[in-house]
Each structure stands twice: as structure tokens, then as C-alpha cells.
Design a protein around this motif. Structure first.
Motif, PDB file in Angstrom:
ATOM      1  N   LEU A  21     -10.426   2.210  -2.326  1.00 55.08           N
ATOM      2  CA  LEU A  21     -10.769   1.835  -0.951  1.00 55.08           C
ATOM      3  C   LEU A  21     -11.732   2.878  -0.357  1.00 55.08           C
ATOM      4  CD1 LEU A  21     -10.301   0.257   1.759  1.00 55.08           C
ATOM      5  CD2 LEU A  21      -8.282   1.696   2.112  1.00 55.08           C
ATOM      6  N   HIS A  89      -5.542   7.211   7.572  1.00 49.75           N
ATOM      7  CA  HIS A  89      -4.963   6.078   6.851  1.00 49.75           C
ATOM      8  C   HIS A  89      -3.975   6.622   5.814  1.00 49.75           C
ATOM      9  CE1 HIS A  89      -5.663   1.936   4.758  1.00 49.75           C
ATOM     10  NE2 HIS A  89      -4.388   2.229   4.914  1.00 49.75           N
ATOM     11  N   HIS A  91      -1.344   6.152   2.906  1.00 50.01           N
ATOM     12  CA  HIS A  91      -0.962   5.210   1.842  1.00 50.01           C
ATOM     13  C   HIS A  91       0.355   5.644   1.236  1.00 50.01           C
ATOM     14  CE1 HIS A  91      -4.572   2.698   1.410  1.00 50.01           C
ATOM     15  NE2 HIS A  91      -5.118   3.735   2.036  1.00 50.01           N
ATOM     16  N   THR A 121      -0.285   2.038   5.244  1.00 48.10           N
ATOM     17  CA  THR A 121      -0.207   0.923   4.289  1.00 48.10           C
ATOM     18  C   THR A 121       1.044   1.084   3.440  1.00 48.10           C
ATOM     19  OG1 THR A 121      -2.569   0.442   4.219  1.00 48.10           O
ATOM     20  CG2 THR A 121      -1.318  -0.132   2.260  1.00 48.10           C
ATOM     21  N   THR A 151      -0.137  -2.084   7.517  1.00 42.25           N
ATOM     22  CA  THR A 151      -0.485  -3.164   6.594  1.00 42.25           C
ATOM     23  C   THR A 151       0.495  -3.129   5.414  1.00 42.25           C
ATOM     24  OG1 THR A 151      -2.008  -2.047   5.053  1.00 42.25           O
ATOM     25  CG2 THR A 151      -2.935  -2.763   7.163  1.00 42.25           C
ATOM     26  N   TYR A 368      -9.677  -4.431   5.719  1.00 43.86           N
ATOM     27  CA  TYR A 368      -9.279  -3.081   6.153  1.00 43.86           C
ATOM     28  C   TYR A 368     -10.201  -2.598   7.274  1.00 43.86           C
ATOM     29  CZ  TYR A 368      -5.754  -2.097   2.553  1.00 43.86           C
ATOM     30  OH  TYR A 368      -4.612  -2.107   1.778  1.00 43.86           O
ATOM     31  N   HIS A 371      -9.257  -4.237  10.391  1.00 43.24           N
ATOM     32  CA  HIS A 371      -7.979  -3.688  10.864  1.00 43.24           C
ATOM     33  C   HIS A 371      -8.234  -2.348  11.583  1.00 43.24           C
ATOM     34  CE1 HIS A 371      -3.560  -3.427  10.754  1.00 43.24           C
ATOM     35  NE2 HIS A 371      -3.768  -2.120  10.683  1.00 43.24           N
ATOM     36  N   TYR A 372      -9.074  -1.513  10.983  1.00 43.16           N
ATOM     37  CA  TYR A 372      -9.409  -0.221  11.611  1.00 43.16           C
ATOM     38  C   TYR A 372     -10.027  -0.451  12.996  1.00 43.16           C
ATOM     39  CZ  TYR A 372      -9.262   1.927   6.848  1.00 43.16           C
ATOM     40  OH  TYR A 372      -8.919   2.370   5.604  1.00 43.16           O
TER      41      TYR A 372
END
Ligand code: GMT
Length: 378
Positions: A21, A89, A91, A121, A151, A368, A371-372
């Protein structure tokens, strides 16, 4: 945007998704700052717009247990402050969502007008296994609810999070994605490699994982043991982890060790998948199944279990087959059927590739980005 991505650097799926990503976002002009305790393994080559920040660990005799969550939070604060980051972000929720929350609160206190946002996420075992332990559950629920955006990689995982943690938070499903140009058997040069693994034109079954008990790699070996009695075949086992020795022992006990290649950890996954005929994923828990997607993108049909998010990816009777956990008999039957019927196999292989195209990185990564944007404008 300037984005700090917090992830595990190891071979697990969450680290792969986070790294791919970040790399793709960087090519779209975003500035990406990875934060982890080691360099993410897919970040080995230079990509413009990408920076890596390592979390330092401090040893002190009093600290019997590592204090990574705090050290990570402090590193996030430093990276955000000195690089004007817009968004963190995280993860895999444990402990990344918690450290990101802590960092955001510190930054808000330090700079009154700090607008830094946190997106978490959820990937899999952070929700389905580890997070449910009483030692983590209240902190997980809190950290998820405190994230500005959340997410999950499948509808299954979203529902599981809502039902198990009773979180009152919107969760957007953004599935795993794949670089369909890289994972494409039409363009990959495998030269003599297929001959090397299958010198007599044997069919090749493949499995990739981190050999944790929940991957049930022993089932792959038991399935192969049945398949090879009907179809001339070989098995490639790619990856490493706690169950590898037991798998090697089982292969010797069954007398089929010579027909199995234990490859260990490999970087050239797309090449190895492209010379394979069938992918086997008998997992006992799988929130999405990124490795099955990698195989399907290389036109390899998959035989998977019906757990978690796997039915959201693998279409029974089209892109492969689905069976219940531990149903070795059925999975072997499906494998033999597919490998012995060329016409059917070709259809499945084509459909597997087409299905994978629905998860192409261009499309999913846009989700993504959107979403941001939503989170930043909230
Ligand atoms: O369990 C793993 O193999 C690693 C784990 C992780 O979070 O590192 O993978 C999970 O995330 C992947 C990427 O989102 C998913 O494709 C995997 O299905 C998921 N694994 C499990 O749910 C067991």
C-alpha cells in the motif's frame, strides 16, 4: 498527503499489505513514512517518497517485559512532529492502534491545534484470536473505537469485530489487493524452473504460509498424499514457521518427502506460483487469504476451507473449491478432479485470474485514499 504507516516488518499478510500500500501510494505522489522495529521485508529497493523510521528499544534491568508499545508511540510522535504528517495508518491493531492513539493524544496536548488522524486496519488474528484474550480485549475495543477511521479486510472481519467487541464504530471493508501485472503467469519468465521441479511433467501443488498451526499445513501434506496416488504430482511448500519440522517429519513418515520441496521463505513468490497448477489453503482461520489471491492472480485455482473471508474471495465451483476445515477427503477429491480434467481446469484457471483482477491494487488503493480523505475532512 503525508502518511505514517505503522506495521509489522515480517512475512505476515498485514505487513505485506501495509508495505505494498505504502509503495503504491508513494508512486501516486504521497509521502510515506514507515515505522516499525525492522525494515519491512518488501521494502528492500529504493522508492522515491518513502522513508523508514526504526523504533529503538531500550533495555533496563527493571523492564522484565519489553515496552514496545510505549517506544512505538514515542517514535510516532517524533515522526509526525518533524515531518508534518497528516495521518497515521496502523496495520494490525495490537499494539499499533493503541500506540497510534497514545501518540495522537500526546501530539494534541503538545500542539493544541494538532489535527493528526488515526486510521486502523484490522487484518485477522488481531481480532479473531489475540485481541479476544482478556489481557487485550478492553484495550483493543477502546483503541478501535478511538481511531478516526477503521477498515477491515473482509465483511466477515467487520461483522466479527462488531459482534465480539461490541464496537460502536463505522467499519469500512477494504479487501486485500494484488498487483495483477506482477502476479501474472503470462508475463513471468519461469524458463526451465518448471522442469526442475517436475522433470516428468508432474502437476505442481503449492502452498505458501508462515506455518503457524492455524494454517494446518499438515492437511496440505495429507491431501497431497492422496492426490499423488491418482495424479503424477509434486508439492511446493513455501514459507517457514513453527509447524515446519512437524511437516517434514510427517512427509518422511508417509514416505513422500522426496516429492515435496520445502522451500523456506522465498521472495520470488510470483514466479513459484506461476509454475504451479493448484493452490491449497486448508486454514482454520483466515480473514481474507492474501496468498490465495496471489495464486489466483497467477491463474492458479485454489482449494480452500470455508472459514472467515475465504468465501468472499474463492468462488466454489468457479475459481476453485471450498470445503470444511479438516475435510481432507473432500479437498483431495476436488484436487484430483481439477487436475485430471483439462477442460475444466482451463476454465477454473481463467476464472481465478478474472476474479483476482477484481482486487487489482489500482482500484482497492483508491478506496484507501478515499477513506483517508473522508477521515481528514471529518
Ligand atoms: O495470519 C497471518 O498469516 C498473518 C496475518 C497478519 O495480520 O499479519 O494475516 C492476516 O492478514 C492478511 C492481510 O490482510 C489476510 O489476508 C490474512 O487472511 C490474515 N490471516 C488470518 O486471518 C489468519
Amino acid at each position: 498527503m503525508k502518511i505514517a504507516i505503522v506495521c509489522y516488518p515480517t512475512y505476515g499478510g498485514s505487513g505485506v499489505v501495509a508495505t505494498e500500500l505504502g509503495k503504491y501510494l508513494a508512486t501516486r505522489g504521497h509521502e510515506i513514512h514507515f515505522i516499525s522495529y525492522a525494515m519491512p521485508h518488501r521494502l528492500s529497493e529504493f522508492v522515491d517518497n518513502i522513508f523508514y523510521h526504526e523504533v529503538e528499544s531500550y533495555n533496563y534491568p527493571l523492564f522484565e517485559f519489553p515496552l514496545y508499545s510505549i517506544e512505538l508511540a514515542s517514535k510516532i510522535v517524533e515522526v509526525v512532529k518533524y515531518n508534518d504528517i497528516d495521518l497515521i495508518h496502523a496495520h494490525y491493531a495490537i499494539p499499533h492502534a493503541t500506540s497510534a492513539y497514545l501518540a495522537r493524544e500526546i501530539l494534541k496536548k503538545e500542539k493544541g491545534n494538532c489535527k493528526i488522524k488515526v486510521v486502523t486496519t484490522l487484518h485477522g488474528t488481531d481480532i479473531t484470536l489475540i485481541g479476544l484474550e482478556p489481557t487485550f480485549l478492553p484495550t483493543m475495543k477502546f483503541s478501535i473505537e478511538q481511531s478516526d477511521g477503521v477498515t477491515a479486510v473482509s465483511s466477515f472481519l467487520k461483522e466479527k469485530t462488531i459482534s465480539s467487541y461490541k464496537v460502536e464504530k463505522d467499519i469500512e471493508v477494504i479487501p486485500n489487493f494484488i498487483d495483477t501485472d506482477k502476479y501474472n503467469r503470462e508475463t513471468i519468465k519461469i524458463c526451465n524452473l518448471k522442469n526442475h521441479f517436475a522433470p516428468n511433467g508432474e502437476k505442481i501443488l503449492a502452498h505458501t504460509s508462515n506455518f503457524r498451526p492455524l494454517k494446518r499445513v499438515q492437511d496440505v501434506i495429507k491431501i497431497f498424499n492422496k492426490v499423488r496416488k491418482k495424479v503424477n504430482s509434486k508439492l511446493l511448500l513455501i514459507g517457514d514457521g513453527p509447524d515446519r519440522s512437524e511437516c517434514e517429519r510427517l512427509s518422511r513418515e508417509l514416505g513422500i518427502y522426496e516429492d515435496i520441496k520445502f522451500m523456506g521463505k522465498q521472495d520470488s513468490i510470483a514466479e513459484l506460483l506461476s509454475l504451479s497448477d493448484l493452490f491449497i489453503m486448508p486454514s482454520q482461520s483466515e480473514s481474507f487469504g492474501l496468498s490465495a489471491l496471489e495464486a489466483m492472480s497467477c491463474s492458479v485455482p485454489a482449494i480452500t476451507t470455508s472459514v472467515g473471508g475465504l468465501p468472499e474471495l474463492n468462488i466454489h465451483g468457479e475459481t476453485g473449491y471450498i470445503a470444511e476445515i479438516g475435510d481432507i477427503e473432500r479437498m483431495s477429491k476436488y484436487a484430483i478432479e481439477l487436475l485430471s480434467n483439462e477442460k475444466k481446469y482451463k476454465l477454473f484457471s481463467k476464472r481465478a485470474r478474472e476474479r483476482a483482477m477484481e482486487f487489482s491494487q489500482e482500484d482497492i488503493i483508491r478506496k484507501y485514499e478515499k477513506h483517508y480523505e473522508t477521515v481528514l475532512n471529518s
